[in-house]
Design an enzyme around this catalytic site. Sequence first.
Site: not given
Ligand code: NAP
Length: 465
Positions: A389
């Site tokens: 994301d």
């Molecule tokens: P993300 O959008 O959740 O994407 C994570 C990606 O990691 C997934 O597409 C997944 O694809 C891949 N993944 C999972 N396990 C894996 C593994 N073992 N090896 C390789 N890839 C793996 O993560 P992000 O880009 O870090 O974004 C964070 C999201 O969380 C945002 O939408 C944000 O708004 C939300 N959020 C964050 C917080 C905070 O405080 N950080 C709080 C609330 C919400 P595959 O399944 O294809 O592997």
Amino acid sequence: MTSMPATENIIEITYLIATALFILSLKWMSSPSTARRGVRAGEVGMVLAIAGTLLHHGIVDYRWIAIALVLGSILGVPLGMVHMTAVPQRTALSHAFGALCVTLVGTAEFYLRAPDVPRFMMAVLSMEVILGSLTFTGSLMAAGKLQEVLPQRPLTYRGQNLVNLSLLAIAVGVAMYLVLHPGEKQFFPWIVGIPLLFGVLMIIPIGGADMPTVISLLNSYAGLSAAAMGFVLDSKLLIIAGALDGASGFILSVNMSKAMNRSFSNVLFGAFGQEQVSSAGARESRPVKSATAEEAAAILAAANKVVIVPGYGMAVAQAQHKVRELYDALTKRGVDVKFGIHPVAGRMPGHMNVLLAEADIPYDKLLDMGEVNPDFPQTDVALVIGANDVTNPAARSDSSSPIHGMPILDVDKARTVMVIKRSMAAGFAGIDNPLYYLDKTLMLFGDAKSFVGAIVRELTGGNHS
Ligand code: NAP
């Protein structure tokens, strides 16, 4: 007789040092280079605060305190050892316990003092138990949603906000009545019971996606109720610690909402994640280009400037130490390697900083979004490791996307983009990422830890395990 003022002086001095340590702890925790010191200062401050409290003359029997300490440690030690990705729900559980404690103390104080409770005292006591009770059940619900023992999906119905706000208004109304008539003890259970129910209902319409933001808001409520308890118990230390907790939790929630480009009211009342109406929600069937570890290693070795963008997948795979090996292997070859850190990458604030610090990546190589974004057009390779994301260009260009307007890391502006993830599955927001279909993008399908390990082996000629 002379020993009493001496002990009181010791207690006051202990509290003063504890207060200073809490303030310093917050200050130090605001930078990765001083964060460890900040955590230590907070721990020492808490030990001093407990020690000072145990010296109080009012304590007539230490047996129950000893039993509570043992029980607390039996629960607390395993809670402290959970996996990093489970820290948000662990934090929610700590808030629930803190809030339960505040509610129980407030209830005990009311029944000990009633009917002679001065108005100001009754007002803060009511605030203490209302905030404490709703934080208790709200935090349990939030922990349940994050641990996926409760459905993550927001549950909504017509007039939900009206029902919830009316309940809260009734609790506040009863509290006001009690301020005027503190002898009417039969009404007290209302200002505990209604907020307990409100805590559950308040979390039901909020999706699992927003739980970390909600947890930091509940953190702020727990802090405010502890500050109110400080007034009831006449403890300056509790007032200050509660106010610090309340203010920092609130600032954190506001910052997280901003980083996700969401308003506070949208987080609390928006039922985010209920349905995806965006055109980007439909998974595309267009082909993508993929590459092997050998090809990826060759591209990285030929680059001058590489920006690594970690995300939730790196955390799940615990790939940070392999990423450190990759950083070492590339820097040894003269490649300039930096890390682009999105404020909400992962599942909790500072998630990536903590993991990369654990792997001893130099702090000056970690650039936040504002610093790294202007660098992408001059970057040869943007290597995305388990992030999704936070790199999605639809946030900039697709006004129908649920994440439209969320600031992202502009990896698509780099000359080549490589993305390590296991499949074409969506990330947290549940939407497709157009980045993967760009001509310049190479998908590196696999688990982050194994794939980065394989690249390192290619770069070092198999010298790394
Ligand atoms: P993300 O959008 O959740 O994407 C994570 C990606 O990691 C997934 O597409 C997944 O694809 C891949 N993944 C999972 N396990 C894996 C593994 N073992 N090896 C390789 N890839 C793996 O993560 P992000 O880009 O870090 O974004 C964070 C999201 O969380 C945002 O939408 C944000 O708004 C939300 N959020 C964050 C917080 C905070 O405080 N950080 C709080 C609330 C919400 P595959 O399944 O294809 O592997």
